[in-house]
Scaffold this motif. Structure first.
Motif, PDB file in Angstrom:
ATOM      1  N   GLY A  82       0.854  -1.197   0.000  1.00 48.87           N
ATOM      2  CA  GLY A  82       0.000   0.000   0.000  1.00 48.87           C
ATOM      3  C   GLY A  82       0.876   1.229   0.000  1.00 48.87           C
ATOM      4  O   GLY A  82       2.035   1.178   0.346  1.00 48.87           O
ATOM      5  N   ASP A  83       0.330   2.383  -0.408  1.00 48.35           N
ATOM      6  CA  ASP A  83       1.103   3.613  -0.484  1.00 48.35           C
ATOM      7  C   ASP A  83       0.499   4.661   0.423  1.00 48.35           C
ATOM      8  O   ASP A  83      -0.682   4.625   0.736  1.00 48.35           O
ATOM      9  N   ASP A  84       1.348   5.605   0.838  1.00 52.66           N
ATOM     10  CA  ASP A  84       0.895   6.679   1.713  1.00 52.66           C
ATOM     11  C   ASP A  84       0.122   7.702   0.886  1.00 52.66           C
ATOM     12  O   ASP A  84       0.681   8.638   0.338  1.00 52.66           O
ATOM     13  N   PHE A  85      -1.178   7.497   0.766  1.00 54.09           N
ATOM     14  CA  PHE A  85      -2.026   8.329  -0.092  1.00 54.09           C
ATOM     15  C   PHE A  85      -3.042   9.083   0.757  1.00 54.09           C
ATOM     16  O   PHE A  85      -3.572   8.563   1.737  1.00 54.09           O
ATOM     17  N   SER A  86      -3.309  10.319   0.375  1.00 52.00           N
ATOM     18  CA  SER A  86      -4.328  11.103   1.076  1.00 52.00           C
ATOM     19  C   SER A  86      -5.193  11.808   0.047  1.00 52.00           C
ATOM     20  O   SER A  86      -4.861  11.884  -1.145  1.00 52.00           O
ATOM     21  N   PHE A  87      -6.322  12.368   0.510  1.00 48.05           N
ATOM     22  CA  PHE A  87      -7.248  13.028  -0.403  1.00 48.05           C
ATOM     23  C   PHE A  87      -6.610  14.263  -1.035  1.00 48.05           C
ATOM     24  O   PHE A  87      -6.959  14.644  -2.153  1.00 48.05           O
ATOM     25  N   SER A  88      -5.671  14.868  -0.347  1.00 52.96           N
ATOM     26  CA  SER A  88      -4.989  16.031  -0.917  1.00 52.96           C
ATOM     27  C   SER A  88      -4.211  15.655  -2.176  1.00 52.96           C
ATOM     28  O   SER A  88      -4.050  16.479  -3.089  1.00 52.96           O
ATOM     29  N   ASP A  89      -3.731  14.390  -2.230  1.00 51.77           N
ATOM     30  CA  ASP A  89      -3.047  13.925  -3.436  1.00 51.77           C
ATOM     31  C   ASP A  89      -4.015  13.913  -4.623  1.00 51.77           C
ATOM     32  O   ASP A  89      -3.645  14.237  -5.751  1.00 51.77           O
ATOM     33  N   PHE A  90      -5.250  13.508  -4.355  1.00 49.70           N
ATOM     34  CA  PHE A  90      -6.272  13.479  -5.391  1.00 49.70           C
ATOM     35  C   PHE A  90      -6.494  14.896  -5.946  1.00 49.70           C
ATOM     36  O   PHE A  90      -6.557  15.103  -7.161  1.00 49.70           O
ATOM     37  N   LEU A  91      -6.587  15.878  -5.060  1.00 51.77           N
ATOM     38  CA  LEU A  91      -6.780  17.263  -5.489  1.00 51.77           C
ATOM     39  C   LEU A  91      -5.556  17.775  -6.246  1.00 51.77           C
ATOM     40  O   LEU A  91      -5.688  18.556  -7.204  1.00 51.77           O
ATOM     41  N   HIS A  92      -4.382  17.318  -5.829  1.00 55.02           N
ATOM     42  CA  HIS A  92      -3.153  17.740  -6.513  1.00 55.02           C
ATOM     43  C   HIS A  92      -3.149  17.259  -7.960  1.00 55.02           C
ATOM     44  O   HIS A  92      -2.733  17.984  -8.873  1.00 55.02           O
ATOM     45  N   VAL A  93      -3.622  16.034  -8.183  1.00 56.97           N
ATOM     46  CA  VAL A  93      -3.707  15.508  -9.544  1.00 56.97           C
ATOM     47  C   VAL A  93      -4.663  16.359 -10.383  1.00 56.97           C
ATOM     48  O   VAL A  93      -4.367  16.716 -11.526  1.00 56.97           O
ATOM     49  N   LEU A  94      -5.797  16.726  -9.801  1.00 54.11           N
ATOM     50  CA  LEU A  94      -6.804  17.490 -10.536  1.00 54.11           C
ATOM     51  C   LEU A  94      -6.319  18.889 -10.910  1.00 54.11           C
ATOM     52  O   LEU A  94      -6.814  19.484 -11.869  1.00 54.11           O
ATOM     53  N   ARG A  95      -5.363  19.423 -10.152  1.00 53.59           N
ATOM     54  CA  ARG A  95      -4.859  20.782 -10.427  1.00 53.59           C
ATOM     55  C   ARG A  95      -3.705  20.786 -11.422  1.00 53.59           C
ATOM     56  O   ARG A  95      -3.165  21.853 -11.730  1.00 53.59           O
ATOM     57  N   ASN A  96      -3.318  19.631 -11.935  1.00 52.95           N
ATOM     58  CA  ASN A  96      -2.151  19.520 -12.805  1.00 52.95           C
ATOM     59  C   ASN A  96      -2.573  19.698 -14.271  1.00 52.95           C
ATOM     60  O   ASN A  96      -3.255  18.844 -14.827  1.00 52.95           O
ATOM     61  N   PRO A  97      -2.173  20.795 -14.946  1.00 53.25           N
ATOM     62  CA  PRO A  97      -2.621  21.029 -16.328  1.00 53.25           C
ATOM     63  C   PRO A  97      -2.085  19.992 -17.310  1.00 53.25           C
ATOM     64  O   PRO A  97      -2.775  19.604 -18.254  1.00 53.25           O
ATOM     65  N   GLY A  98      -0.847  19.552 -17.096  1.00 50.03           N
ATOM     66  CA  GLY A  98      -0.283  18.535 -17.980  1.00 50.03           C
ATOM     67  C   GLY A  98      -1.054  17.232 -17.905  1.00 50.03           C
ATOM     68  O   GLY A  98      -1.283  16.562 -18.921  1.00 50.03           O
ATOM     69  N   PHE A  99      -1.493  16.880 -16.692  1.00 47.75           N
ATOM     70  CA  PHE A  99      -2.290  15.676 -16.524  1.00 47.75           C
ATOM     71  C   PHE A  99      -3.576  15.749 -17.333  1.00 47.75           C
ATOM     72  O   PHE A  99      -3.969  14.795 -18.014  1.00 47.75           O
ATOM     73  N   TRP A 100      -4.266  16.901 -17.285  1.00 47.46           N
ATOM     74  CA  TRP A 100      -5.538  17.013 -17.991  1.00 47.46           C
ATOM     75  C   TRP A 100      -5.345  16.986 -19.501  1.00 47.46           C
ATOM     76  O   TRP A 100      -6.201  16.465 -20.239  1.00 47.46           O
TER      77      TRP A 100
END
Length: 460
Positions: A242-260
């Motif tokens: 398992g990995d140290d994941f939090s909901f803030s990581d999810f929001l960080h992904v959503l704010r990444n323009p390259g990802f979108w």
């Protein structure tokens, strides 16, 4: 950071194991694609009497649960929270269960019984539908959940074992083996159906998924040994179940323009190609007048061509870079091919075969560069969530596109059952053009943000 104990033999063995598990999913995904003409044939001719709208509904059902129940979000969060092993076993098991339901529906439910749907998805779904189609779609939707979560899991497995090594090459091999599954399904499904009945390919596909599940069990054993090896050699290295994941990581992904940009490029490109495969055999039968078995072999040129080319382009990305350029060229090729097949003046089978070869080049260029580019934009601990969002967006296109195209084909089918594919092919071409524009935008943003998509993957 590269795994210190991942020897070349060890990591490539892992790749082969998980790639075979994923390949079995691609076999089942496309095993019905060359049977569209057979399914739509009257019962007196050995078919099931499906309409174009019903077939489009079935093809789009792959994505129903992924979209409306947000299964890919839960799958990505499950992967990042509970790890590769648990999620992979759950997902490969889900593929098997969905395939079994799909087979049961085609084999044991009469195509003469109908029901009314309480929803039509803005007119895309037929309100009066065969129970057989509905239950088949239920199974295919269950399979779609398992298949996409397996895909996310396998992508994270490859990233874990090959970061700092031959990452794009490894992903290229994994994609090539998936294309081998697609090619095998398209080539041999009509032969099986002709010899043993239309449900026989589905039974074979379900049995192959059982094999894929057993392959992932073998991977789980290897991954546990690797974690124990890392723990004993370095007390500071935590096991990777398992990995140290939090909901803030999810929001960080959503704010990444390259990802979108990667996500939107993905949905446009795959919507332009994957649903096309569902209708390609029918296109060849209607436009070029060839039989279903021959049509299956012609269409199989597309995935067979990717088996060698995808790892080759992956090696180019690993050693030379130019990932954004590879994606752009692939999108341009697919757009040109769709326009070419839309032209009503070209009716030579050899021209269609050449188009399939070019499709194969495009289908190699874009995935070989796109999937290895995601870890350059998103950190490893957020990778499961990032892939799940990409797959979710992709599924919207994979659901809507075949349903739209199925309705368009129905509107352009005459009383004899002959369909004109000019407008449907222009729909696919429009998606390819939009993908090209987003590939250009991604190239521009990469230069500004410095994601490194044009740089080589291998650490010197």
């Amino acid at each position: 950071m590269p795994l210190p104990n991942a020897s070349r033999f060890r990591r490539w063995t892992v790749l082969v194991i998980v790639a075979i598990a994923m390949m079995m999913g691609y076999v089942f995904w496309d095993i019905v694609s060359p049977l569209s003409t057979t399914l739509k044939a009257p019962l007196s001719s050995g078919g099931m009497g499906w309409t174009s709208e019903e077939y489009g509904f079935y093809a789009g059902s792959y994505s129903f649960f992924n979209i409306f129940l947000l299964m890919l979000f839960w799958g990505g969060l499950l992967l990042d929270k509970f790890g590769i092993r648990f999620t992979g076993l759950l997902a490969t098991g889900m593929m098997m269960a969905g395939a079994a339901v799909n087979y049961y529906a085609v084999e044991y439910i009469s195509p003469l019984t109908y029901t009314e749907l309480p929803f039509t998805l803005f007119g895309l779904a037929p309100s009066h539908i065969k129970v057989q189609v509905l239950v088949s779609s239920l199974g295919f939707g269950m399979f779609g959940v398992g298949c996409d979560i397996t895909g996310i899991t396998v992508s994270k497995v490859v990233t874990k074992w090959f970061t700092g090594y031959e990452l794009a090459s490894a992903m290229g091999v994994q994609v090539a083996m998936a294309r081998l599954g697609t090619a095998g399904a398209i080539s041999f499904s009509p032969v099986l159906a002709q010899s043993f009945g239309v449900s026989a390919p589905l039974l074979v596909g379900a049995l192959l998924l059982l094999m894929g599940f057993m392959m992932f069990v073998a991977y789980v054993a290897m991954d546990r040994r690797m974690d124990r090896s890392l723990s004993s050699s370095d007390a500071n290295v935590a096991p990777s179940s398992g990995d140290d994941f939090s909901f803030s990581d999810f929001l960080h992904v959503l704010r990444n323009p390259g990802f979108w940009l990667i996500a939107i490029l993905c949905v446009l490109f795959y919507s332009s190609l994957r649903p096309f495969l569902k209708f390609a055999s029918d296109l060849l039968v209607n436009k070029y007048g060839i039989d279903t078995v021959t049509a299956g072999w012609v269409v199989s040129i597309l995935p067979y061509g990717t088996i060698v080319l995808t790892p080759l382009f992956g090696m180019v990305y690993d050693r030379v870079g130019r990932g954004s350029m590879l994606m752009l060229v692939g999108c341009i090729i697919i757009t040109v091919c769709h326009v070419f097949l839309a032209l009503p003046i070209l009716h030579h089978t050899w021209l269609a075969s050449m188009a399939m070869l070019l499709y194969g080049i495009s289908f190699s260029l874009v995935p070989s560069a796109m999937w290895p580019s995601v870890p350059k934009i998103v950190p490893l601990k957020q990778l499961g969530t990032a892939y799940s969002i990409i797959y979710f967006v992709q599924n919207i296109g994979l659901m809507v596109t075949p349903m739209v195209v199925g309705n368009v084909i129905g509107e352009h089918t005459d009383t004899t059952g002959h369909a004109d594919f000019t407008i449907p092919m222009l729909v696919f071409a429009g998606l390819g053009l939009c993908a090209t524009l987003f590939a250009l935008l991604l190239m521009h943003v990469d230069r500004r943000k410095g994601y490194g998509l044009s740089e080589a993957n291998m650490v010197k």
